[in-house]
Scaffold this motif. Structure first.
Motif, PDB file in Angstrom:
ATOM      1  N   TRP A  35      -5.381   1.044   3.206  1.00 14.31           N
ATOM      2  CA  TRP A  35      -5.510   1.576   1.847  1.00 14.31           C
ATOM      3  C   TRP A  35      -4.144   1.622   1.173  1.00 14.31           C
ATOM      4  CZ3 TRP A  35     -10.377   2.763   0.027  1.00 14.31           C
ATOM      5  CH2 TRP A  35     -11.389   2.943   0.980  1.00 14.31           C
ATOM      6  N   TYR A  85      -7.421   5.086  -4.372  1.00 10.86           N
ATOM      7  CA  TYR A  85      -6.930   4.186  -3.336  1.00 10.86           C
ATOM      8  C   TYR A  85      -7.844   2.960  -3.294  1.00 10.86           C
ATOM      9  CZ  TYR A  85      -3.715   7.648  -1.361  1.00 10.86           C
ATOM     10  OH  TYR A  85      -2.678   8.540  -1.172  1.00 10.86           O
ATOM     11  N   GLY A  89      -6.610   3.843   7.513  1.00 15.18           N
ATOM     12  CA  GLY A  89      -7.721   4.707   7.893  1.00 15.18           C
ATOM     13  C   GLY A  89      -8.278   4.246   9.225  1.00 15.18           C
ATOM     14  N   LEU A 145      -6.394  10.544   3.147  1.00 13.89           N
ATOM     15  CA  LEU A 145      -5.385   9.515   2.913  1.00 13.89           C
ATOM     16  C   LEU A 145      -4.208  10.079   2.125  1.00 13.89           C
ATOM     17  CD1 LEU A 145      -7.744   6.556   1.855  1.00 13.89           C
ATOM     18  CD2 LEU A 145      -6.910   7.085   4.146  1.00 13.89           C
ATOM     19  N   GLU A 146      -4.520  10.928   1.171  1.00 11.36           N
ATOM     20  CA  GLU A 146      -3.465  11.518   0.340  1.00 11.36           C
ATOM     21  C   GLU A 146      -2.568  12.436   1.164  1.00 11.36           C
ATOM     22  OE1 GLU A 146      -1.445  12.205  -3.330  1.00 11.36           O
ATOM     23  OE2 GLU A 146      -2.854  10.665  -2.629  1.00 11.36           O
ATOM     24  N   SER A 197     -11.764   7.508  -4.635  1.00  8.76           N
ATOM     25  CA  SER A 197     -10.950   8.585  -5.212  1.00  8.76           C
ATOM     26  C   SER A 197     -11.568   9.929  -4.848  1.00  8.76           C
ATOM     27  CB  SER A 197     -10.865   8.432  -6.745  1.00  8.76           C
ATOM     28  OG  SER A 197     -12.165   8.466  -7.322  1.00  8.76           O
ATOM     29  N   CYS A 204      -8.949  -0.393  -0.861  1.00  8.80           N
ATOM     30  CA  CYS A 204      -8.904  -0.981   0.473  1.00  8.80           C
ATOM     31  C   CYS A 204      -8.540  -2.456   0.345  1.00  8.80           C
ATOM     32  CB  CYS A 204     -10.249  -0.821   1.173  1.00  8.80           C
ATOM     33  SG  CYS A 204     -10.311  -1.543   2.830  1.00  8.80           S
ATOM     34  N   GLU A 230     -13.117  11.777  -1.235  1.00 11.45           N
ATOM     35  CA  GLU A 230     -13.293  10.677  -0.308  1.00 11.45           C
ATOM     36  C   GLU A 230     -11.969  10.186   0.264  1.00 11.45           C
ATOM     37  OE1 GLU A 230     -15.733   6.400  -0.128  1.00 11.45           O
ATOM     38  OE2 GLU A 230     -15.438   7.450  -2.040  1.00 11.45           O
ATOM     39  N   VAL A 231     -10.875  10.414  -0.474  1.00 13.93           N
ATOM     40  CA  VAL A 231      -9.564   9.932  -0.031  1.00 13.93           C
ATOM     41  C   VAL A 231      -8.591  11.081   0.191  1.00 13.93           C
ATOM     42  CG1 VAL A 231      -9.856   7.698  -1.165  1.00 13.93           C
ATOM     43  CG2 VAL A 231      -8.775   9.581  -2.415  1.00 13.93           C
TER      44      VAL A 231
END
Length: 503
Positions: A47, A55, A134, A87-88, A80, A57, A83-84
């Motif tokens: 990502w 983000y 991820g 990742l953030e 966004s 993929c 869901e992410v």
């Protein structure tokens, strides 16, 4: 309809402002992360941050050791919000995120992890986080892990930390192909001293082929390879590469040969958080692959030798015909023998080229240039004819090169011999070729007197024209048209398909 970008580079360039070095790093990671996916029993998704906290993929790999968490391709997906969120956290805090409850993708439960991706600068310092990996594990087949699975997962965690540190992936080595040993081929884990702490059953079997039947655990692997190798120098080199991995380097792959067996090895350093804790060695038994390679090399050498002998035999035939031509008094008979000499010599040129080729293809430009030069020598001294080529034929298969060189040889000889009257003026014959994706478009044109009135190549009894028609429509499966040029002279237009001969 607008085509959406599909490659990693295209997606990154569309959604981010990452520089070329960052993109190159992400491409190297995507080229080497199947290893981590298999060790993790998990899908890996790469990502990159896009606009407005979203983000995208840009790459995905599925494990070969476990079921995937995603049935659908995730590349190009824009996500966004919650869901992410994981990742953030990984990107902003620069750490591996492992918290949180399982999530569901349809009927599939999955565990989320997020690994920040750093790229080390030229000074060796760890840079900023440029992306997030991820790591998503399908939990529907969860079971009590075996010793093999525990070692896989431990090694995967070490490599994941190296991604976060910026020390994975290792640099690529020039000339290496993608046929590296895989996790399932055989995995050996070494401690910091080079002793084996774990060897998978496939790794144990691969080393057994080299002549070591005892358990690998506790063995000094570098010393063992040095001892087993048939060639002491090769054994020393293999040992040196394992020691280099223990020091933190990522050496090129190396083959170990012993007792007619061959094992391909790849050594990778394990240094999470910058601390060398050992090395990972992947081992693949390639004995049968090497045997087939040697057989192919022998076969190729035999084929080249056959082409060389055929060329020699054809040259002998041409020499005999040439001698016979000198002894014949009748002009027509002498001319026929000389034409036969040139035809045999043109075929010999193809076999000469094939005798120096590693496969059954030839660079045709050099062949036709030599044939054209020989054809020009037939012209009368008082009215010389010059030949030249426009465009390039490129590489052609042998089955196409032989009939094509005969056709062009006949066309060139006809143009030189019959296209020009004796006199003080010189002439020119041009071979123009355009190579498309599916066919060759060839024009052999001269500035001579042109075709005689009422000339019909389909009914001509001349041997040269019969050879041209037969080979063009039969062997080459093409078409040919002979016609006069508007500005004077004649031309032959050939269309020859490039696709393989129908079986």
């Amino acid at each position: 309809m607008m085509v959406k970008p599909s490659t990693l580079r295209e997606l990154v360039e569309e959604h981010t402002a990452l520089n070329r070095q960052d993109i190159d790093h992400l491409q190297r990671l995507a080229g080497d992360w199947q290893l981590i996916s298999d060790l993790s029993f998990a899908d890996l998704l790469l990502w990159v941050p896009a606009e407005a906290g979203a983000y995208v993929c840009v790459a995905q790999v599925r494990p070969t050791t476990a079921p995937t968490a995603y049935q659908d391709d995730q590349v190009g997906k824009l996500a966004s919000g919650t869901e992410v969120a994981h990742l953030e956290v990984a990107r902003t805090q620069g750490r591996i995120w492992r918290e949180g409850d399982p999530v569901w993708y349809g009927d599939t439960p999955a565990r989320h992890e997020a690994v920040p991706v750093r790229r080390r600068g030229a000074d060796g310092e760890s840079g900023d986080v440029v992306a997030v990996v991820g790591r998503d594990t399908n939990l529907s087949t969860a079971r009590t892990p075996s010793q093999l699975e525990l070692n896989y997962l431990t090694t995967a965690d070490d490599l994941a930390q190296m991604i976060a540190d910026g020390t994975f992936p290792p640099p690529r080595h020039e000339g290496e192909t993608t046929s590296a040993p895989r996790v399932g081929d055989g995995l050996i884990r070494l401690d910091a001293t080079g002793k084996v702490t774990y060897a998978s059953p496939n790794a144990q079997s691969a080393i057994r082929r080299l002549g070591f039947s005892a358990s690998l655990v506790g063995e000094d692997l570098a010393a063992l390879f040095n001892r087993l190798s048939d060639d002491p120098l090769e054994g020393s080199e293999c040992a040196a590469r394992i020691l280099a991995a223990l020091r933190g380097d990522a050496p090129p792959r190396k083959e170990v040969e012993a007792r007619t067996a061959t094992v391909l090895t790849r050594a990778l350093p394990l240094m999470p958080a910058g601390v060398p804790i050992g090395a990972l060695v992947l081992a693949r038994d390639i004995t049968e692959v090497k045997r087939r390679d040697r057989a192919l090399i022998t076969k190729d050498a035999t084929i080249r030798e056959i082409h060389h002998r055929v060329k020699n035999n054809l040259q002998t035939v041409a020499a005999l015909l040439r001698l016979q031509a000198r002894r014949v008094a009748a002009p027509e008979a002498r001319a026929a023998l000389e034409e036969s000499v040139r035809r045999v010599a043109s075929i010999a040129l193809v076999h000469e080229t094939l005798s120096m080729s590693a496969d059954e293809v030839v660079e045709f430009d050099g062949i036709i240039d030599r044939v054209a030069t020989a054809a020009a020598e037939v012209a009368a001294p008082e009215s010389p004819v010059f030949t030249r080529r426009e465009g390039t034929f490129g590489v052609l298969p042998a089955e196409m090169a032989t009939p094509l060189v005969m056709v062009l040889n006949e066309l060139l000889l006809n143009a030189v011999e019959h296209g020009f009257d004796g006199g003080a003026h010189s002439g020119e014959v041009v071979v123009h070729v355009e190579r498309g994706k599916k066919e060759l478009h060839i024009v052999v044109a001269d500035n001579g007197r042109g075709l005689p009135e009422g000339f019909n190549p389909a009914t001509s009894k001349r041997l040269g024209l019969q050879i041209i028609r037969t080979l063009t429509t039969g062997e080459l499966r093409g078409t040919i048209e002979l016609r006069n040029r508007p500005g004077g002279g004649a031309e032959a237009v050939l269309l020859v398909p490039l696709n393989k001969r129908a079986t």
